[in-house]
Design a protein around this motif. Structure first.
Motif, PDB file in Angstrom:
ATOM      1  N   GLN A 272     -13.566  25.429 -13.800  1.00 52.25           N
ATOM      2  CA  GLN A 272     -13.119  24.134 -13.620  1.00 52.25           C
ATOM      3  C   GLN A 272     -13.788  23.553 -12.109  1.00 52.25           C
ATOM      4  O   GLN A 272     -13.548  22.491 -11.653  1.00 52.25           O
ATOM      5  CB  GLN A 272     -11.472  23.947 -13.429  1.00 52.25           C
ATOM      6  CG  GLN A 272     -11.037  24.146 -14.843  1.00 52.25           C
ATOM      7  CD  GLN A 272     -11.591  23.150 -15.914  1.00 52.25           C
ATOM      8  OE1 GLN A 272     -11.651  21.865 -15.723  1.00 52.25           O
ATOM      9  NE2 GLN A 272     -11.602  23.574 -17.037  1.00 52.25           N
ATOM     10  N   ILE A 273     -14.191  24.763 -11.442  1.00 53.40           N
ATOM     11  CA  ILE A 273     -14.731  24.448  -9.942  1.00 53.40           C
ATOM     12  C   ILE A 273     -15.784  23.170 -10.058  1.00 53.40           C
ATOM     13  O   ILE A 273     -16.594  23.211 -10.614  1.00 53.40           O
ATOM     14  CB  ILE A 273     -15.257  25.555  -9.227  1.00 53.40           C
ATOM     15  CG1 ILE A 273     -14.179  26.653  -9.219  1.00 53.40           C
ATOM     16  CG2 ILE A 273     -16.012  25.289  -8.161  1.00 53.40           C
ATOM     17  CD1 ILE A 273     -14.731  28.007  -8.413  1.00 53.40           C
ATOM     18  N   ALA A 274     -15.739  22.553  -9.064  1.00 54.99           N
ATOM     19  CA  ALA A 274     -16.676  21.059  -9.039  1.00 54.99           C
ATOM     20  C   ALA A 274     -16.669  20.587  -7.692  1.00 54.99           C
ATOM     21  O   ALA A 274     -15.573  20.706  -6.888  1.00 54.99           O
ATOM     22  CB  ALA A 274     -16.031  20.052  -9.965  1.00 54.99           C
ATOM     23  N   THR A 275     -17.901  20.236  -7.458  1.00 53.74           N
ATOM     24  CA  THR A 275     -17.881  19.595  -6.260  1.00 53.74           C
ATOM     25  C   THR A 275     -18.316  18.057  -6.245  1.00 53.74           C
ATOM     26  O   THR A 275     -18.087  17.347  -5.340  1.00 53.74           O
ATOM     27  CB  THR A 275     -19.687  20.276  -5.285  1.00 53.74           C
ATOM     28  OG1 THR A 275     -20.513  19.999  -6.291  1.00 53.74           O
ATOM     29  CG2 THR A 275     -19.236  21.625  -5.098  1.00 53.74           C
ATOM     30  N   THR A 276     -18.609  17.802  -7.461  1.00 52.76           N
ATOM     31  CA  THR A 276     -18.730  16.407  -7.752  1.00 52.76           C
ATOM     32  C   THR A 276     -17.720  15.981  -9.015  1.00 52.76           C
ATOM     33  O   THR A 276     -18.060  16.439 -10.081  1.00 52.76           O
ATOM     34  CB  THR A 276     -20.102  15.809  -7.800  1.00 52.76           C
ATOM     35  OG1 THR A 276     -20.806  16.235  -6.932  1.00 52.76           O
ATOM     36  CG2 THR A 276     -20.239  14.245  -8.274  1.00 52.76           C
ATOM     37  N   SER A 277     -17.022  14.895  -9.041  1.00 49.74           N
ATOM     38  CA  SER A 277     -16.269  14.622 -10.165  1.00 49.74           C
ATOM     39  C   SER A 277     -16.639  13.052 -10.427  1.00 49.74           C
ATOM     40  O   SER A 277     -16.503  12.142 -10.001  1.00 49.74           O
ATOM     41  CB  SER A 277     -14.655  14.778  -9.673  1.00 49.74           C
ATOM     42  OG  SER A 277     -13.796  14.279 -10.715  1.00 49.74           O
ATOM     43  N   TYR A 278     -16.583  13.164 -11.971  1.00 52.12           N
ATOM     44  CA  TYR A 278     -17.047  11.680 -12.518  1.00 52.12           C
ATOM     45  C   TYR A 278     -15.809  11.314 -13.473  1.00 52.12           C
ATOM     46  O   TYR A 278     -15.435  12.125 -14.232  1.00 52.12           O
ATOM     47  CB  TYR A 278     -18.435  11.685 -13.251  1.00 52.12           C
ATOM     48  CG  TYR A 278     -19.326  11.507 -12.180  1.00 52.12           C
ATOM     49  CD1 TYR A 278     -20.168  10.555 -11.587  1.00 52.12           C
ATOM     50  CD2 TYR A 278     -20.105  12.934 -12.377  1.00 52.12           C
ATOM     51  CE1 TYR A 278     -21.244  11.042 -10.942  1.00 52.12           C
ATOM     52  CE2 TYR A 278     -21.241  13.227 -11.401  1.00 52.12           C
ATOM     53  CZ  TYR A 278     -21.946  12.133 -10.829  1.00 52.12           C
ATOM     54  OH  TYR A 278     -22.831  12.411 -10.129  1.00 52.12           O
ATOM     55  N   ALA A 279     -15.337  10.354 -13.220  1.00 58.80           N
ATOM     56  CA  ALA A 279     -14.442   9.825 -14.245  1.00 58.80           C
ATOM     57  C   ALA A 279     -14.826   8.581 -14.886  1.00 58.80           C
ATOM     58  O   ALA A 279     -15.178   7.485 -14.107  1.00 58.80           O
ATOM     59  CB  ALA A 279     -12.956   9.390 -13.674  1.00 58.80           C
ATOM     60  N   ILE A 280     -15.242   8.605 -16.296  1.00 56.75           N
ATOM     61  CA  ILE A 280     -15.785   7.424 -16.807  1.00 56.75           C
ATOM     62  C   ILE A 280     -14.919   6.668 -17.812  1.00 56.75           C
ATOM     63  O   ILE A 280     -13.988   7.198 -18.686  1.00 56.75           O
ATOM     64  CB  ILE A 280     -17.086   8.022 -17.730  1.00 56.75           C
ATOM     65  CG1 ILE A 280     -18.054   8.781 -16.804  1.00 56.75           C
ATOM     66  CG2 ILE A 280     -17.853   6.737 -18.366  1.00 56.75           C
ATOM     67  CD1 ILE A 280     -19.161   9.224 -17.509  1.00 56.75           C
ATOM     68  N   GLY A 281     -14.648   5.513 -17.660  1.00 56.49           N
ATOM     69  CA  GLY A 281     -13.581   4.703 -18.314  1.00 56.49           C
ATOM     70  C   GLY A 281     -14.459   3.487 -19.249  1.00 56.49           C
ATOM     71  O   GLY A 281     -15.712   3.689 -19.276  1.00 56.49           O
ATOM     72  N   ARG A 282     -13.715   2.768 -19.583  1.00 56.14           N
ATOM     73  CA  ARG A 282     -14.436   1.468 -20.441  1.00 56.14           C
ATOM     74  C   ARG A 282     -13.533   0.245 -20.198  1.00 56.14           C
ATOM     75  O   ARG A 282     -12.388   0.288 -20.308  1.00 56.14           O
ATOM     76  CB  ARG A 282     -14.516   1.856 -21.756  1.00 56.14           C
ATOM     77  CG  ARG A 282     -15.327   1.174 -22.574  1.00 56.14           C
ATOM     78  CD  ARG A 282     -15.306   1.432 -23.901  1.00 56.14           C
ATOM     79  NE  ARG A 282     -14.045   1.357 -24.702  1.00 56.14           N
ATOM     80  CZ  ARG A 282     -13.994   2.360 -25.648  1.00 56.14           C
ATOM     81  NH1 ARG A 282     -14.659   3.234 -26.356  1.00 56.14           N
ATOM     82  NH2 ARG A 282     -12.342   2.186 -26.173  1.00 56.14           N
ATOM     83  N   SER A 283     -14.197  -0.962 -19.989  1.00 58.33           N
ATOM     84  CA  SER A 283     -13.363  -2.315 -20.045  1.00 58.33           C
ATOM     85  C   SER A 283     -14.292  -2.991 -20.986  1.00 58.33           C
ATOM     86  O   SER A 283     -15.443  -3.203 -20.840  1.00 58.33           O
ATOM     87  CB  SER A 283     -13.824  -2.933 -18.594  1.00 58.33           C
ATOM     88  OG  SER A 283     -13.295  -4.145 -18.793  1.00 58.33           O
ATOM     89  N   GLY A 284     -13.812  -3.309 -22.147  1.00 60.56           N
ATOM     90  CA  GLY A 284     -14.228  -3.716 -23.327  1.00 60.56           C
ATOM     91  C   GLY A 284     -15.610  -2.725 -23.894  1.00 60.56           C
ATOM     92  O   GLY A 284     -15.274  -1.509 -24.015  1.00 60.56           O
TER      93      GLY A 284
END
Length: 408
Positions: A272-284
């Protein structure tokens, strides 16, 4: 301690209303219909001895229990066992009662676990019946919702769902113990998309800006012919673990290796180690991408990304929080000690329910590393021995995973 402080009780769903009034046009629809009144599990048999009892609690997940009872036995058991001749999965519920000890003033014992029986296995050679049950949140795995819902207070989403479920042939889950968190949230579904209610509740909770969510239960009309099981949801205001306490309100003693427990293994997880984290969601139909960086960690190890996809989230601030949560879990390797308590070292295993958001000190000298710090309980699997003593097998993670760190 009594020879065996545990007993098994079996309950059956009973309709609380009359199906003849289910037509919305009937004048008694909202007061007497089965649709509005729903069901409750009422006592069928009690005092049933068990060959084997195992039950568990797991963070952000549905608890489980497996109980094995004899089909034959002494004459005094037969009246209760005969009441189970028509038992069927889903039609019946399971309650595990731990009889009172000197420290407890409830003379009829107390409920440590309850839920819906989903599977059974009859062993004709051993003359036993094994029942597998899951707690009452499992009902909401079979219930779905859709559409876009936004609330300034995220707990109002749960309240609204519970009201709707209770007036549609539901199980009368109480929700008056839910408390506001002061944070907004939205469910953002595509047209025609259906989502499990239980999954969305736990998904909302599992966040640095989330909360701990517990499905709890108790017996009503204890010891009476009309005894039944109540169930309710309760939550914490935030995702900050608190010290585990006993029924007396005092902190539980630390877990000490070779004193009141054993630590057979410690698992170290770096995936799970991470230097960069992306969270991808959606609007429509439009994706929303949020990024957070741990620049301090990037000076120590090569770059590594973690990507979380949250299709039901369309709010940028909520996605920022998800990205922060991923960084918290990815800031350092996760240490996962497995701890097995000595028999009946903790008088009430329910006080170590992970969904209460509890932490406890762990002290262990492995000869390789010394551990003396608080850990958060993420799973508690309780095994009851033949003499009635119980051992808790605990899965723990370090408390720092539940805190926002310094990334730059």
């Amino acid at each position: 301690m009594p020879q065996n402080p545990y007993e098994v009780r079996i309950y059956k769903w009973r309709p609380m209303g009359d199906y003849r009034y289910d037509d919305p046009g009937h004048p008694l629809h909202t007061t007497h219909s089965l649709k509005y009144k729903g069901f409750r599990p009422y006592i069928v048999a009690k005092g049933i001895p068990a060959v084997d009892i195992q039950y568990s609690f797991k963070l952000d997940d549905i608890g489980q229990a497996t109980v094995t009872i004899p089909l034959d036995g002494p004459e005094e058991w037969q009246p209760e066992l005969k009441k189970l001749s028509g038992i069927e999965p889903y039609h019946y519920c399971l309650g595990i009662v731990r009889k009172s000890e000197e420290w407890d003033d409830r003379q009829d014992g107390y409920l440590v676990w309850s839920g819906i029986i989903w599977n059974m296995r009859m062993d004709m050679s051993d003359r036993t019946l094994q029942m597998h049950a899951r707690d009452f949140m499992s009902f909401y795995e079979t219930r779905n919702h859709s559409g876009v819902l936004r609330r300034e207070e995220q707990i109002d989403l749960i309240r609204g769902q519970m009201w709707g479920e209770n007036v549609n042939w539901g199980i009368n889950t109480e929700y008056n113990q839910l408390v506001n968190t002061g944070r907004k949230y939205e469910w953002n579904a595509q047209p025609g998309e259906w989502r499990e209610i239980a999954h969305d509740f736990y998904d909302m909770a599992d966040d640095l800006n989330g909360f701990f969510l517990l499905m709890d239960s108790a017996r009503a009309n204890e010891g009476q012919p009309d005894e039944y099981l109540r169930c309710w949801l309760k939550n914490t205001r935030d995702r900050t673990p608190q010290w585990a306490t006993g029924r007396d309100g005092k902190p539980l003693p630390a877990l000490r290796d070779r004193v009141n427990c054993e630590v057979p293994e410690i698992y170290f997880d770096g995936t799970q180690i991470a230097t960069t984290s992306y969270a991808i969601g959606r609007s429509g139909n439009l994706p929303i991408r949020r990024r957070k960086d741990n620049t301090l960690l990037r000076r120590e190890v090569p770059v590594r990304d973690v990507v979380g996809r949250f299709d039901r989230i369309g709010d940028a601030k909520t996605l920022d929080s998800r990205a922060e949560t991923q960084l918290a879990f990815g800031n350092k390797g996760i240490r996962v000690p497995r701890v097995i308590t000595y028999p009946s070292a903790y008088q009430d295993p329910q006080t170590l329910n992970p969904n209460l958001g509890v932490k406890i000190n762990l002290e262990a000298n492995t000869g390789f590393i010394d551990i003396k710090e608080p850990f958060v309980v993420t799973e508690n699997r309780v095994r009851v021995e033949g003499d009635g003593t119980d051992r808790c097998e605990l899965t723990l993670v370090q408390e720092s995973l539940f805190k926002k760190g310094k990334w730059e």
